[in-house]
Write a protein that holds these residues in place. Structure first.
Motif, PDB file in Angstrom:
ATOM      1  N   SER A 194       0.820  -1.258   0.030  1.00 22.46           N
ATOM      2  CA  SER A 194      -0.091   0.113  -0.022  1.00 22.46           C
ATOM      3  C   SER A 194       0.839   0.963  -0.011  1.00 22.46           C
ATOM      4  CB  SER A 194      -0.989   0.200   1.033  1.00 22.46           C
ATOM      5  OG  SER A 194      -0.035  -0.066   2.167  1.00 22.46           O
ATOM      6  N   LEU A 195       0.291   2.282  -0.308  1.00 21.35           N
ATOM      7  CA  LEU A 195       1.209   3.495  -0.473  1.00 21.35           C
ATOM      8  C   LEU A 195       1.253   4.056   1.171  1.00 21.35           C
ATOM      9  CD1 LEU A 195       2.009   5.570  -2.494  1.00 21.35           C
ATOM     10  CD2 LEU A 195      -0.089   6.546  -2.379  1.00 21.35           C
ATOM     11  N   THR A 196       2.460   4.531   1.382  1.00 19.35           N
ATOM     12  CA  THR A 196       2.687   5.206   2.771  1.00 19.35           C
ATOM     13  C   THR A 196       2.530   6.597   2.535  1.00 19.35           C
ATOM     14  OG1 THR A 196       4.653   3.522   2.921  1.00 19.35           O
ATOM     15  CG2 THR A 196       4.634   5.296   4.551  1.00 19.35           C
ATOM     16  N   VAL A 197       1.690   7.099   3.520  1.00 15.00           N
ATOM     17  CA  VAL A 197       1.300   8.714   3.349  1.00 15.00           C
ATOM     18  C   VAL A 197       1.499   9.352   4.767  1.00 15.00           C
ATOM     19  CG1 VAL A 197      -0.100   8.193   1.286  1.00 15.00           C
ATOM     20  CG2 VAL A 197      -1.321   8.489   3.744  1.00 15.00           C
ATOM     21  N   ILE A 198       1.483  10.469   4.791  1.00 15.14           N
ATOM     22  CA  ILE A 198       1.544  11.135   6.131  1.00 15.14           C
ATOM     23  C   ILE A 198       0.246  12.131   6.192  1.00 15.14           C
ATOM     24  CG2 ILE A 198       2.800  12.744   7.416  1.00 15.14           C
ATOM     25  CD1 ILE A 198       5.264  12.079   6.040  1.00 15.14           C
ATOM     26  N   VAL A 199      -0.544  11.768   7.196  1.00 14.63           N
ATOM     27  CA  VAL A 199      -1.745  12.420   7.442  1.00 14.63           C
ATOM     28  C   VAL A 199      -1.669  13.736   8.256  1.00 14.63           C
ATOM     29  CG1 VAL A 199      -4.069  12.341   8.259  1.00 14.63           C
ATOM     30  CG2 VAL A 199      -3.334  10.480   6.856  1.00 14.63           C
ATOM     31  N   GLY A 200      -2.278  14.840   8.057  1.00 16.18           N
ATOM     32  CA  GLY A 200      -1.995  15.977   8.839  1.00 16.18           C
ATOM     33  C   GLY A 200      -3.388  16.421   9.105  1.00 16.18           C
ATOM     34  N   ALA A 201      -3.380  16.819  10.334  1.00 14.24           N
ATOM     35  CA  ALA A 201      -4.460  17.611  11.136  1.00 14.24           C
ATOM     36  C   ALA A 201      -4.126  18.608  11.910  1.00 14.24           C
ATOM     37  CB  ALA A 201      -5.125  16.390  11.608  1.00 14.24           C
ATOM     38  N   ARG A 202      -4.928  19.569  12.364  1.00 15.08           N
ATOM     39  CA  ARG A 202      -4.727  20.358  13.370  1.00 15.08           C
ATOM     40  C   ARG A 202      -5.146  19.812  14.575  1.00 15.08           C
ATOM     41  NH1 ARG A 202      -2.316  24.749  12.211  1.00 15.08           N
ATOM     42  NH2 ARG A 202      -3.478  25.137  10.017  1.00 15.08           N
ATOM     43  N   VAL A 203      -4.423  19.775  15.411  1.00 15.68           N
ATOM     44  CA  VAL A 203      -4.899  19.325  17.074  1.00 15.68           C
ATOM     45  C   VAL A 203      -4.571  20.303  18.131  1.00 15.68           C
ATOM     46  CG1 VAL A 203      -4.808  17.360  18.612  1.00 15.68           C
ATOM     47  CG2 VAL A 203      -4.128  17.210  16.242  1.00 15.68           C
ATOM     48  N   ARG A 204      -5.464  20.854  18.786  1.00 14.12           N
ATOM     49  CA  ARG A 204      -5.378  21.820  19.891  1.00 14.12           C
ATOM     50  C   ARG A 204      -4.339  23.038  19.431  1.00 14.12           C
ATOM     51  NH1 ARG A 204      -4.771  16.635  23.881  1.00 14.12           N
ATOM     52  NH2 ARG A 204      -7.138  16.358  24.005  1.00 14.12           N
ATOM     53  N   GLY A 205      -4.646  23.399  18.312  1.00 11.41           N
ATOM     54  CA  GLY A 205      -4.114  24.486  17.555  1.00 11.41           C
ATOM     55  C   GLY A 205      -2.649  24.295  16.881  1.00 11.41           C
ATOM     56  N   LYS A 206      -2.406  23.222  16.965  1.00  9.42           N
ATOM     57  CA  LYS A 206      -0.970  22.785  16.176  1.00  9.42           C
ATOM     58  C   LYS A 206      -1.158  21.934  15.169  1.00  9.42           C
ATOM     59  CE  LYS A 206       2.402  24.117  19.709  1.00  9.42           C
ATOM     60  NZ  LYS A 206       2.985  23.482  20.866  1.00  9.42           N
ATOM     61  N   ALA A 207      -0.337  21.942  14.163  1.00 11.65           N
ATOM     62  CA  ALA A 207      -0.220  20.796  13.360  1.00 11.65           C
ATOM     63  C   ALA A 207       0.426  19.531  13.657  1.00 11.65           C
ATOM     64  CB  ALA A 207       0.489  21.265  12.014  1.00 11.65           C
ATOM     65  N   ASN A 208      -0.095  18.425  13.350  1.00  9.48           N
ATOM     66  CA  ASN A 208       0.381  17.147  13.780  1.00  9.48           C
ATOM     67  C   ASN A 208       0.301  16.086  12.456  1.00  9.48           C
ATOM     68  OD1 ASN A 208       1.238  15.497  16.438  1.00  9.48           O
ATOM     69  ND2 ASN A 208      -0.351  14.089  15.598  1.00  9.48           N
ATOM     70  N   TRP A 209       1.286  15.353  12.747  1.00  8.35           N
ATOM     71  CA  TRP A 209       1.661  14.542  11.545  1.00  8.35           C
ATOM     72  C   TRP A 209       1.369  13.070  11.887  1.00  8.35           C
ATOM     73  CZ3 TRP A 209       1.144  18.059   7.898  1.00  8.35           C
ATOM     74  CH2 TRP A 209       1.686  19.389   8.247  1.00  8.35           C
ATOM     75  N   MET A 210       0.721  12.071  11.102  1.00  6.27           N
ATOM     76  CA  MET A 210       1.055  10.743  11.606  1.00  6.27           C
ATOM     77  C   MET A 210       1.179   9.930  10.051  1.00  6.27           C
ATOM     78  SD  MET A 210      -2.307   8.719  12.827  1.00  6.27           S
ATOM     79  CE  MET A 210      -3.872   8.854  11.830  1.00  6.27           C
ATOM     80  N   THR A 211       1.888   8.909  10.195  1.00  9.25           N
ATOM     81  CA  THR A 211       2.271   7.940   9.168  1.00  9.25           C
ATOM     82  C   THR A 211       0.801   6.968   8.968  1.00  9.25           C
ATOM     83  OG1 THR A 211       4.397   8.037   9.798  1.00  9.25           O
ATOM     84  CG2 THR A 211       3.627   6.420   7.907  1.00  9.25           C
ATOM     85  N   THR A 216       9.314  10.077   7.507  1.00  9.53           N
ATOM     86  CA  THR A 216       8.154   9.406   7.186  1.00  9.53           C
ATOM     87  C   THR A 216       8.063   8.421   8.423  1.00  9.53           C
ATOM     88  OG1 THR A 216       8.125   9.779   5.185  1.00  9.53           O
ATOM     89  CG2 THR A 216       6.525   8.018   5.708  1.00  9.53           C
ATOM     90  N   ASP A 217       9.002   7.559   8.598  1.00  6.86           N
ATOM     91  CA  ASP A 217       8.877   6.609   9.644  1.00  6.86           C
ATOM     92  C   ASP A 217       8.616   7.281  10.984  1.00  6.86           C
ATOM     93  OD1 ASP A 217       8.931   3.421   9.946  1.00  6.86           O
ATOM     94  OD2 ASP A 217      10.586   4.080  11.266  1.00  6.86           O
ATOM     95  N   TYR A 218       9.610   8.194  11.336  1.00  8.22           N
ATOM     96  CA  TYR A 218       9.540   9.010  12.468  1.00  8.22           C
ATOM     97  C   TYR A 218       8.158   9.497  13.166  1.00  8.22           C
ATOM     98  CZ  TYR A 218      10.041  12.827  15.773  1.00  8.22           C
ATOM     99  OH  TYR A 218      10.089  13.470  17.011  1.00  8.22           O
ATOM    100  N   VAL A 219       7.468   9.973  12.008  1.00  6.04           N
ATOM    101  CA  VAL A 219       6.010  10.613  12.664  1.00  6.04           C
ATOM    102  C   VAL A 219       5.040   9.451  12.835  1.00  6.04           C
ATOM    103  CG1 VAL A 219       6.412  12.928  11.792  1.00  6.04           C
ATOM    104  CG2 VAL A 219       5.476  11.184   9.988  1.00  6.04           C
ATOM    105  N   GLY A 220       5.533   8.072  12.488  1.00  8.65           N
ATOM    106  CA  GLY A 220       4.749   6.997  12.504  1.00  8.65           C
ATOM    107  C   GLY A 220       5.178   6.183  13.773  1.00  8.65           C
ATOM    108  N   ILE A 221       6.304   6.669  14.388  1.00  5.52           N
ATOM    109  CA  ILE A 221       6.573   6.007  15.685  1.00  5.52           C
ATOM    110  C   ILE A 221       6.690   6.706  16.770  1.00  5.52           C
ATOM    111  CG2 ILE A 221       7.978   3.972  14.616  1.00  5.52           C
ATOM    112  CD1 ILE A 221      10.333   5.462  14.870  1.00  5.52           C
ATOM    113  N   VAL A 222       6.580   8.045  16.567  1.00  6.24           N
ATOM    114  CA  VAL A 222       6.382   9.008  17.701  1.00  6.24           C
ATOM    115  C   VAL A 222       5.000   9.621  17.814  1.00  6.24           C
ATOM    116  CG1 VAL A 222       7.218  11.262  18.650  1.00  6.24           C
ATOM    117  CG2 VAL A 222       8.726   9.406  17.629  1.00  6.24           C
ATOM    118  N   SER A 223       4.461  10.026  19.024  1.00  5.23           N
ATOM    119  CA  SER A 223       3.190  10.372  19.158  1.00  5.23           C
ATOM    120  C   SER A 223       3.122  11.972  19.526  1.00  5.23           C
ATOM    121  CB  SER A 223       2.057   9.510  19.836  1.00  5.23           C
ATOM    122  OG  SER A 223       1.007  10.052  20.151  1.00  5.23           O
ATOM    123  N   GLY A 224       1.838  12.723  18.931  1.00  4.52           N
ATOM    124  CA  GLY A 224       1.718  13.856  19.424  1.00  4.52           C
ATOM    125  C   GLY A 224       1.206  14.279  20.980  1.00  4.52           C
TER     126      GLY A 224
END
Ligand SMILES: Cc1cc2nc3c(=O)[nH]c(=O)nc-3n(C[C@H](O)[C@H](O)[C@H](O)COP(=O)(O)O)c2cc1C
Length: 200
Positions: A15-32, A83-91
């Protein structure tokens, strides 16, 4: 060679590996995210829907639920480590808002990664609980691409150089070679089977 049962193993990889972005509590957050897909494909003016499967425990989900918006960013092979980093570390425990330069688009709460070759913004149209996951089905609102990845105005996968994901072998892969043209590679066989005599 014969097929043998190996249990109910999900074999729908890569499957394609993507990074999903959203604004959480006023700040951008990223997850794989690697569990995502095309829910329908473009036909005339009908909206296009993309689905992402995200575990409700993730920090990103809080922002998607609150604002009903998210981005899908397609990193290139050169971005593998981050890309891997934002998938192993949580906001939840680490501020990831400064990991990427941000591009704001049409949707204020769907920050995009300015350095990805391609990025899209989606507005949540439906949320479905599937197993334990939240499947966010988003209407595609806007797409951005680096001019370098476009050929005649179209996104060229070779230039994007995306990261493919294999859950079975726990491996990242790069794109292979181009091997044919869809809706075309089967045409000769279609003719042959319509008229078997002509092939003889
Ligand atoms: C290659 C890769 C693919 C992943 N795919 C998904 C996925 O499809 N859905 C999901 O919920 N989590 C997925 N994850 C896990 C999340 O990205 C990870 O838990 C992340 O730290 C969540 O960040 P957040 O808590 O800041 O939202 C994936 C992780 C990696 C490394």
């Amino acid at each position: 060679m014969a097929l043998e049962p190996i249990g109910a193993v999900n074999a729908l990889y890569p499957s394609l590996t993507v990074i999903v972005g959203a604004r959480v509590r006023g700040k951008a957050n990223w997850m794989t995210v690697a569990h995502l897909g095309v829910m329908n494909h473009a036909m005339g003016n009908i909206p296009q829907y993309l689905g992402i499967s995200a575990h409700p425990s993730h920090y990103t989900n809080i922002g998607i639920r609150e604002h009903g918006e998210f981005s899908i960013n397609i990193p290139s092979r050169a971005m593998l480590e981050v890309t891997d980093y934002v998938g192993i570390v949580s906001g939840k425990t680490t501020n990831k808002s400064d990991v990427f330069p941000i591009l704001e688009g049409e949707l204020p709460n769907a920050p995009m990664i300015a350095t990805c070759p391609v990025a899209m913004q989606c507005r949540v149209a439906q949320k479905v609980i599937v197993g334990e996951h939240e499947l966010f089905i988003g209407e595609l609102v806007a797409t951005y691409a680096q001019p370098e990845v476009l050929v005649d105005g179209k996104i060229d996968l070779v230039r994007v150089d995306p990261i493919l994901f294999d859950f079975r072998q726990m491996a990242y892969h790069a794109l292979g070679e181009r091997i044919g043209k869809p809706w075309n590679a089967g045409k000769a066989l279609k003719e042959q089977r319509k008229n078997p005599q002509s092939a003889a």
